[in-house]
Motif scaffolding. Structure first.
Motif, mmCIF file in Angstrom:
data_model
loop_
_atom_site.group_PDB
_atom_site.id
_atom_site.type_symbol
_atom_site.label_atom_id
_atom_site.label_comp_id
_atom_site.label_asym_id
_atom_site.label_seq_id
_atom_site.Cartn_x
_atom_site.Cartn_y
_atom_site.Cartn_z
ATOM 1 N N UNK A 212 0.772 -1.124 -0.008
ATOM 2 C CA UNK A 212 -0.054 0.067 0.193
ATOM 3 C C UNK A 212 0.935 1.416 -0.096
ATOM 4 N N UNK A 213 0.387 2.289 -0.629
ATOM 5 C CA UNK A 213 1.024 3.639 -0.844
ATOM 6 C C UNK A 213 1.273 4.028 0.766
ATOM 7 N N UNK A 214 2.232 4.548 1.247
ATOM 8 C CA UNK A 214 2.612 5.017 2.391
ATOM 9 C C UNK A 214 2.211 6.471 2.428
ATOM 10 N N UNK A 215 1.577 7.075 3.586
ATOM 11 C CA UNK A 215 1.147 8.515 3.476
ATOM 12 C C UNK A 215 1.947 8.987 4.681
ATOM 13 N N UNK A 216 2.867 10.152 4.435
ATOM 14 C CA UNK A 216 3.660 10.814 5.909
ATOM 15 C C UNK A 216 3.290 12.294 5.979
ATOM 16 N N UNK A 217 3.509 12.631 7.018
ATOM 17 C CA UNK A 217 3.246 13.916 7.568
ATOM 18 C C UNK A 217 4.880 14.504 7.776
ATOM 19 N N UNK A 218 5.047 15.546 7.514
ATOM 20 C CA UNK A 218 6.245 16.291 7.736
ATOM 21 C C UNK A 218 6.251 17.480 8.355
#
Length: 171
Positions: A9-15
């Protein structure tokens, strides 16, 4: 019975960049996190620059940890020993579990491959909270590159899989 979370699955990150001085234009550490993540087919779900202020950092953390669409939070800056360096104090209390190996390996790699004994000044850390991976990185571009390339990116897919494997697949 719910489906198992898929490893691909596509990983979703917050920076989050923590700095009293950085702007969108001068935030080289946060920009590098975004660049390296996107190059690995990860999606940037959120990004912000916050002051070295515990309340501001905690507010962003609460919001992002409540967002089921965010798989990982990567913060840069505020990991040193100066009085204003409070990222660890503001973020680590959110951990359900600490990942002490991250900080240990980061300091080891920093010592042996990059900055020598100055590595003992970093308090880089990682943990998990609310089924979200959290990495607290120094703000320098070199430290971000080392952490992302050698530690975070090689393991992030597996970490997220372990955190989400018992949950329904996302569309």
């Amino acid at each position: 019975m719910s489906e198992v979370f898929e490893l691909d699955k596509e990983i979703r990150i917050a920076v989050m960049t923590v700095s009293d001085t950085r702007t969108r234009e001068t935030d080289t550490g946060g920009a590098l996190v975004r660049e390296l993540a996107v190059a690995r087919n990860m999606k940037i779900a959120a990004q912000t620059i916050v002051k070295d202020d515990g309340g501001e950092i905690e507010g962003v953390m609460r919001q992002w940890l409540a967002d089921v669409e965010i798989d990982a939070i990567i913060s840069t800056g505020g990991t040193g020993i100066a009085g204003r360096d409070i990222s660890i104090e503001a973020i680590a209390p959110f951990y359900d579990k600490e990942l002490p190996g991250f900080g240990e390996l980061f300091r080891y790699l920093s010592f042996t491959e990059d900055i020598g004994t100055r590595a003992l000044l970093t308090r880089a850390s990682a943990g998990v909270a609310n089924e979200t991976a959290i990495f607290i990185l120094p703000g320098s571009r070199g430290a971000v590159e080392l952490a992302m390339e050698r530690l975070v990116l090689p393991e992030l897919q597996h970490i997220v899989f372990e955190l989400k494997k018992h949950h329904q697949s996302r569309a």
